[in-house]
Design an enzyme around this catalytic site. Structure first.
Site, PDB file in Angstrom:
ATOM      1  N   TYR A 169      11.918  -2.377 -12.017  1.00 13.75           N
ATOM      2  CA  TYR A 169      13.082  -1.611 -12.464  1.00 13.75           C
ATOM      3  C   TYR A 169      14.299  -2.523 -12.625  1.00 13.75           C
ATOM      4  O   TYR A 169      15.418  -2.055 -12.684  1.00 13.75           O
ATOM      5  CB  TYR A 169      13.403  -0.482 -11.474  1.00 13.75           C
ATOM      6  N   LYS A 227       0.681  -4.443  -4.190  1.00 12.62           N
ATOM      7  CA  LYS A 227      -0.538  -4.623  -4.986  1.00 12.62           C
ATOM      8  C   LYS A 227      -0.758  -6.132  -5.054  1.00 12.62           C
ATOM      9  O   LYS A 227      -0.941  -6.727  -6.122  1.00 12.62           O
ATOM     10  CB  LYS A 227      -0.332  -3.976  -6.369  1.00 12.62           C
ATOM     11  N   ASP A 286      -3.166   1.440  -4.171  1.00 15.76           N
ATOM     12  CA  ASP A 286      -4.166   2.424  -4.617  1.00 15.76           C
ATOM     13  C   ASP A 286      -4.847   3.087  -3.422  1.00 15.76           C
ATOM     14  O   ASP A 286      -4.974   4.311  -3.347  1.00 15.76           O
ATOM     15  CB  ASP A 286      -5.183   1.787  -5.576  1.00 15.76           C
ATOM     16  N   ASP A 337       8.444   4.593  -6.085  1.00 13.60           N
ATOM     17  CA  ASP A 337       8.779   5.737  -6.944  1.00 13.60           C
ATOM     18  C   ASP A 337       7.566   6.667  -7.046  1.00 13.60           C
ATOM     19  O   ASP A 337       7.663   7.886  -6.896  1.00 13.60           O
ATOM     20  CB  ASP A 337       9.183   5.216  -8.329  1.00 13.60           C
TER      21      ASP A 337
END
Ligand code: NAD
Length: 357
Positions: free
Chosen positions: A130, A181, A214, A238
């Site tokens: 972002y 991740k 995940d 988010d």
């Protein structure tokens, strides 16, 4: 009690609706707050041709505490997200999103494992994907590709991770789980994880845990009670914050706050839900509970407690519930509940405040 001054950003879409209802609740609870209103977003586009004009942002700097409704960000093209701009300008780097099961038992009739959840997601709010560094790659007048650059800095990772550990310490929480991740985003995710491991050494009394995003999404749905404080980067946070809102009844009941060293902006998790604008249909609970988080931040704990009690009583009574709550009840087999407007819901909250006072 001395009056406290704060800024109010009603927002757009359903924002003006849910913030105006929240103001009625604050007034009924005789909260000593005085707001100056700042119309950013769609009203500012009409007036200034720009959703977050410099002059309004400069004026806003007078207030350290802001109550904010949602603001629309056009998808694909158009203006930059005002929400992202506000978090950057006021450096409110920590988005704190608690997911606590509300004391309203019918909400968990369908999925009992979602009762007694008490976790807090701490999301970094100024960088990663972002950061707003995006561009098109154009060949012969055609957009053939687009690139987004996710920036993760050691400095900002350290301050958000330290914020999460300090939050855990202050609120007597046991564990801080870091979510990345880092297996695929080896450098950005990897740096965030490396900083987490360094900072964690300063908090020997707090349990540590590392998760990939995940797997985290699945574990949160299956075993939400296993988690306590979660710290993560901007985009991951988010997405996970809408997920955890879903565990406790949905976006209609999920409060949030953006905390920095100098400023604090309180806003619900949900967006401006444009399709419901001016229908007086959406649930104002998220915005009202956002305001009670702000009251607690300002040390007005008794007022916050009073309003929360009245909101939970109203939800438990089921006399006037908005469409989202009615949908949950219908799924749980209560077919005789009719939908009320958010004005009717708010009137019940106000009646309950007066009764409790
Ligand atoms: P949204 O959160 O506005 O709505 C998603 C769905 O959640 C809606 O269709 C609605 O069914 C439900 N919902 C949301 N608020 C509710 C409420 N108070 N009561 C009951 N149900 C509610 O998300 P979206 O549709 O993806 O985004 C709409 C706009 O809001 C976009 O422009 C987006 O960028 C913006 N947005 C702003 C913020 C913010 O201001 N902080 C946050 C998220 C999205």
């Amino acid at each position: 009690m001395a009056t406290i001054k704060a800024a109010l950003i009603p927002g757009d879409g359903i924002g003006p609706e849910v913030t105006s209802l929240t103001l009625k609740v604050l007034e009924a609870a005789e909260v000593p707050l005085e707001f100056e209103v700042f119309e950013l977003g769609e009203p500012a586009i009409k007036k200034y041709n720009e959703p977050a004009p410099e002059e309004l942002l400069n004026e806003l700097k007078k207030y350290n505490v802001m109550l904010k409704g949602p603001l629309t960000t056009p998808i694909g093209t158009g203006y930059r997200s005002v929400n992202v701009v506000l978090r950057k300008v006021f450096d409110t780097y920590a988005v704190v999103r608690p997911a606590r099961s509300l004391p309203v038992s019918w909400l968990y009739h369908d999925v009992p494992r979602y009762s007694n959840i008490d976790l807090v997601l701490v999301r970094e709010a100024t960088e990663e994907f972002y950061a707003g560094i995006e561009h098109d790659i154009v060949a012969e007048g055609e957009r053939i590709a687009a690139e987004s650059i996710g920036v993760v800095t050691r400095k900002n990772s350290e301050r958000i991770i330290r914020f999460a550990f300090e939050y855990a310490k202050k609120n007597k929480r046991k564990k801080v789980t870091v979510v990345t991740k880092a297996n695929v985003l080896k450098l950005t995710g990897g740096l965030f994880l490396e900083v987490y491991r360094d900072v964690a050494k300063d908090y020997p009394e707090i349990e540590k845990e590392e998760m990939l995003v995940d797997n985290m999404a699945m574990q949160l749905v299956l075993r939400p009670k296993d988690y306590d404080v979660i710290v993560t980067t901007n985009l991951m946070g988010d997405i996970l914050s809408d997920l955890i809102s879903g565990l406790i009844g949905g976006l209609g009941v999920a409060p949030s706050s953006n905390i920095g060293d100098k400023y604090a902006i309180f806003e619900p998790v949900h967006g401006s839900a444009p399709k419901y604008t001016n229908q007086w249909k959406v649930n104002p609970t998220a915005q009202i509970l956002t305001a009670t988080s702000m009251l607690r931040f300002l040390g007005l704990n008794e007022k916050a407690e009073l309003i929360e009690k009245a909101v939970f009583k109203t939800l438990n009574e089921k006399k006037a519930l908005t469409y989202d709550m009615v949908r949950i009840l219908k799924n749980a087999g209560f077919s005789d509940i009719k939908e009320s407007s958010n004005r009717e819901f708010t009137e019940e909250v106000i009646k309950n405040i007066k009764q409790i006072i």
